[in-house]
Design a protein around this motif. Structure first.
Motif, PDB file in Angstrom:
ATOM      1  N   THR A  79     -30.059 -37.098   9.126  1.00 55.98           N
ATOM      2  CA  THR A  79     -29.385 -38.403   8.935  1.00 55.98           C
ATOM      3  C   THR A  79     -30.233 -39.681   8.651  1.00 55.98           C
ATOM      4  O   THR A  79     -30.101 -40.425   7.794  1.00 55.98           O
ATOM      5  N   ALA A  80     -31.261 -39.536   9.511  1.00 57.43           N
ATOM      6  CA  ALA A  80     -32.365 -40.685   9.374  1.00 57.43           C
ATOM      7  C   ALA A  80     -33.536 -40.637   8.358  1.00 57.43           C
ATOM      8  O   ALA A  80     -34.181 -41.374   8.005  1.00 57.43           O
ATOM      9  N   ASP A  81     -33.764 -39.249   7.593  1.00 55.98           N
ATOM     10  CA  ASP A  81     -34.709 -39.062   6.947  1.00 55.98           C
ATOM     11  C   ASP A  81     -34.546 -39.537   5.782  1.00 55.98           C
ATOM     12  O   ASP A  81     -33.651 -39.587   4.961  1.00 55.98           O
ATOM     13  N   PRO A  82     -35.902 -40.070   5.047  1.00 55.43           N
ATOM     14  CA  PRO A  82     -35.730 -40.742   3.690  1.00 55.43           C
ATOM     15  C   PRO A  82     -35.877 -39.545   2.753  1.00 55.43           C
ATOM     16  O   PRO A  82     -35.806 -38.453   3.095  1.00 55.43           O
ATOM     17  N   VAL A  83     -35.795 -40.158   1.442  1.00 57.28           N
ATOM     18  CA  VAL A  83     -35.235 -38.858   0.411  1.00 57.28           C
ATOM     19  C   VAL A  83     -36.524 -37.840   0.214  1.00 57.28           C
ATOM     20  O   VAL A  83     -36.409 -36.786   0.205  1.00 57.28           O
ATOM     21  N   HIS A  84     -37.726 -38.507   0.348  1.00 57.22           N
ATOM     22  CA  HIS A  84     -38.709 -37.493   0.030  1.00 57.22           C
ATOM     23  C   HIS A  84     -39.002 -36.583   1.397  1.00 57.22           C
ATOM     24  O   HIS A  84     -39.548 -35.333   1.174  1.00 57.22           O
TER      25      HIS A  84
ATOM     26  N   GLY B  14     -21.585 -41.547  10.912  1.00 61.34           N
ATOM     27  CA  GLY B  14     -21.679 -40.014  10.462  1.00 61.34           C
ATOM     28  C   GLY B  14     -22.976 -39.318  10.701  1.00 61.34           C
ATOM     29  O   GLY B  14     -23.999 -39.968  11.087  1.00 61.34           O
ATOM     30  N   ALA B  15     -23.033 -37.995  10.515  1.00 55.23           N
ATOM     31  CA  ALA B  15     -24.469 -37.233  10.578  1.00 55.23           C
ATOM     32  C   ALA B  15     -24.317 -35.933   9.502  1.00 55.23           C
ATOM     33  O   ALA B  15     -23.431 -35.641   9.139  1.00 55.23           O
ATOM     34  N   LEU B  16     -25.756 -35.753   9.195  1.00 56.13           N
ATOM     35  CA  LEU B  16     -26.002 -34.837   8.234  1.00 56.13           C
ATOM     36  C   LEU B  16     -27.121 -33.719   8.999  1.00 56.13           C
ATOM     37  O   LEU B  16     -27.935 -34.362   9.603  1.00 56.13           O
ATOM     38  N   ARG B  17     -26.818 -32.479   9.037  1.00 56.47           N
ATOM     39  CA  ARG B  17     -27.521 -31.441   9.470  1.00 56.47           C
ATOM     40  C   ARG B  17     -27.996 -30.415   8.318  1.00 56.47           C
ATOM     41  O   ARG B  17     -27.124 -29.973   7.597  1.00 56.47           O
ATOM     42  N   PHE B  18     -29.233 -30.296   8.338  1.00 52.74           N
ATOM     43  CA  PHE B  18     -29.650 -29.328   7.096  1.00 52.74           C
ATOM     44  C   PHE B  18     -30.436 -28.075   8.142  1.00 52.74           C
ATOM     45  O   PHE B  18     -31.485 -28.575   8.667  1.00 52.74           O
TER      46      PHE B  18
ATOM     47  N   ALA C 138     -25.786 -39.386  -0.924  1.00 49.32           N
ATOM     48  CA  ALA C 138     -25.633 -39.738   0.535  1.00 49.32           C
ATOM     49  C   ALA C 138     -26.494 -38.409   1.255  1.00 49.32           C
ATOM     50  O   ALA C 138     -27.211 -38.479   2.136  1.00 49.32           O
ATOM     51  N   ILE C 139     -26.157 -37.496   0.768  1.00 43.26           N
ATOM     52  CA  ILE C 139     -26.799 -36.068   1.244  1.00 43.26           C
ATOM     53  C   ILE C 139     -28.423 -36.059   1.079  1.00 43.26           C
ATOM     54  O   ILE C 139     -29.009 -35.520   1.864  1.00 43.26           O
ATOM     55  N   VAL C 140     -28.783 -36.569  -0.207  1.00 38.54           N
ATOM     56  CA  VAL C 140     -30.150 -36.438  -0.650  1.00 38.54           C
ATOM     57  C   VAL C 140     -30.944 -37.658   0.080  1.00 38.54           C
ATOM     58  O   VAL C 140     -31.956 -37.622  -0.232  1.00 38.54           O
ATOM     59  N   GLY C 141     -30.347 -38.806   0.677  1.00 40.00           N
ATOM     60  CA  GLY C 141     -30.647 -39.681   1.204  1.00 40.00           C
ATOM     61  C   GLY C 141     -30.898 -40.918   0.390  1.00 40.00           C
ATOM     62  O   GLY C 141     -31.544 -42.054   0.992  1.00 40.00           O
ATOM     63  N   ALA C 142     -30.288 -40.946  -0.672  1.00 43.72           N
ATOM     64  CA  ALA C 142     -30.299 -42.322  -1.631  1.00 43.72           C
ATOM     65  C   ALA C 142     -29.393 -43.271  -1.030  1.00 43.72           C
ATOM     66  O   ALA C 142     -29.443 -44.483  -1.451  1.00 43.72           O
ATOM     67  N   GLU C 143     -28.292 -43.079  -0.137  1.00 44.08           N
ATOM     68  CA  GLU C 143     -27.219 -43.907   0.253  1.00 44.08           C
ATOM     69  C   GLU C 143     -27.267 -43.801   1.898  1.00 44.08           C
ATOM     70  O   GLU C 143     -27.380 -42.638   2.306  1.00 44.08           O
ATOM     71  N   LYS C 144     -27.497 -44.687   2.342  1.00 42.80           N
ATOM     72  CA  LYS C 144     -27.354 -44.998   3.970  1.00 42.80           C
ATOM     73  C   LYS C 144     -25.967 -45.076   4.377  1.00 42.80           C
ATOM     74  O   LYS C 144     -25.432 -45.934   3.977  1.00 42.80           O
TER      75      LYS C 144
END
Length: 252
Positions: free
Chosen positions: A68-73, A58-62, A48-54
């Motif tokens: 949160t909405a960014d794709p893997v690449h 919740g939210a992810l901040r880097f 989920a952190i790398v974007g392979a699971e939606k």
């Protein structure tokens, strides 16, 4: 400074909830470890952190940015890199071709050459066989190649999913020495590992999850002394006077 922040992250597969409101943070320059039994949701968390699971919530901040909405690449381009469980190197390709896979988003050819040369210096066993198929490598050498491939992507956060799985005791020791070395060089690491004692020994912070929920978190030395963690993950029996309930029940 917080590099990664995970807030109330929930991931479900149909009616099965794999992560249920997970929150944790990883500070810049630290080794953070996530512990838990098989099926606890550790690999799902990394995916989920790398974007392979939606996530369904919740939210992810880097580095302060909502990803949160960014794709893997896009996450990879920002420096979030996963070394997956089982290594997943391409055994039909040469060692050098595997390393070049890690550079597929980069366009600086000279920088890529320098980084690969540095990896060969760090892992001389890979250098001597750089033009041979990766199938010639032992399990431990394949793990070094997987980490080298991730390094070519120039990670700011390297996530390692069960890196010691299937390795000999000698390679396990070398692996944890490498994790310390990479961290001393300034790399932030999020480590999922079932060798609990070794993970706690290298980590600056630790989170324990059960059934997709955080049940313990904090200083690794303090957690290591907790009798509930000792019983569940370190194979040590608690004193009879200790709380006999499972970790999740005892803490909730």
């Amino acid at each position: 400074m917080t590099l990664l922040s995970v807030s109330d992250l929930t991931v479900a597969y149909g009616r099965v909830t794999a992560l249920d409101g997970i929150s944790l943070s990883v500070r810049q320059g630290e080794i953070a470890t996530v512990l838990g039994a098989n099926g606890a949701g550790k690999s799902t968390l990394l995916r989920a952190i790398v974007g392979a699971e939606k996530p369904v919530r919740g939210a992810l901040r880097f580095d302060g940015r909502d990803v949160t909405a960014d794709p893997v690449h896009k996450r990879l381009a920002q420096g979030i890199v996963l070394v997956p469980e089982g290594r997943r190197i391409l055994i039909s390709l040469t060692i050098e071709e595997n390393l070049l896979v890690g550079a597929h988003l980069r366009r600086d050819a000279e920088g890529i050459r320098r980084d690969i040369a540095a990896i060969y210096e760090r892992f001389p066993n890979l250098a001597t066989r750089r033009h041979m198929a990766a199938s010639c490598l032992s399990g431990g050498e394949q793990q070094m190649l997987a980490i080298g491939r991730a390094m070519v992507a120039r990670p700011r956060l390297m996530m390692l999913d069960e890196p010691s799985l299937g390795l000999s005791p000698l390679f396990v020791s070398r692996l944890f020495d490498l994790i310390r070395e990479l961290n001393r060089d300034g790399l932030t690491i999020l480590l999922v590992e079932q060798k609990t004692a070794k993970a706690l020994a290298v980590a600056h912070s630790a989170t324990v999850i059960e059934l997709g929920r955080v049940v313990m978190a904090g200083d690794p030395q303090i957690l290591q002394a907790d009798p509930r963690l000792q019983e569940a993950y370190l194979g040590r029996s608690p004193q009879p006077a200790e709380d006999p309930r499972p970790i999740r029940q005892a803490i909730s």
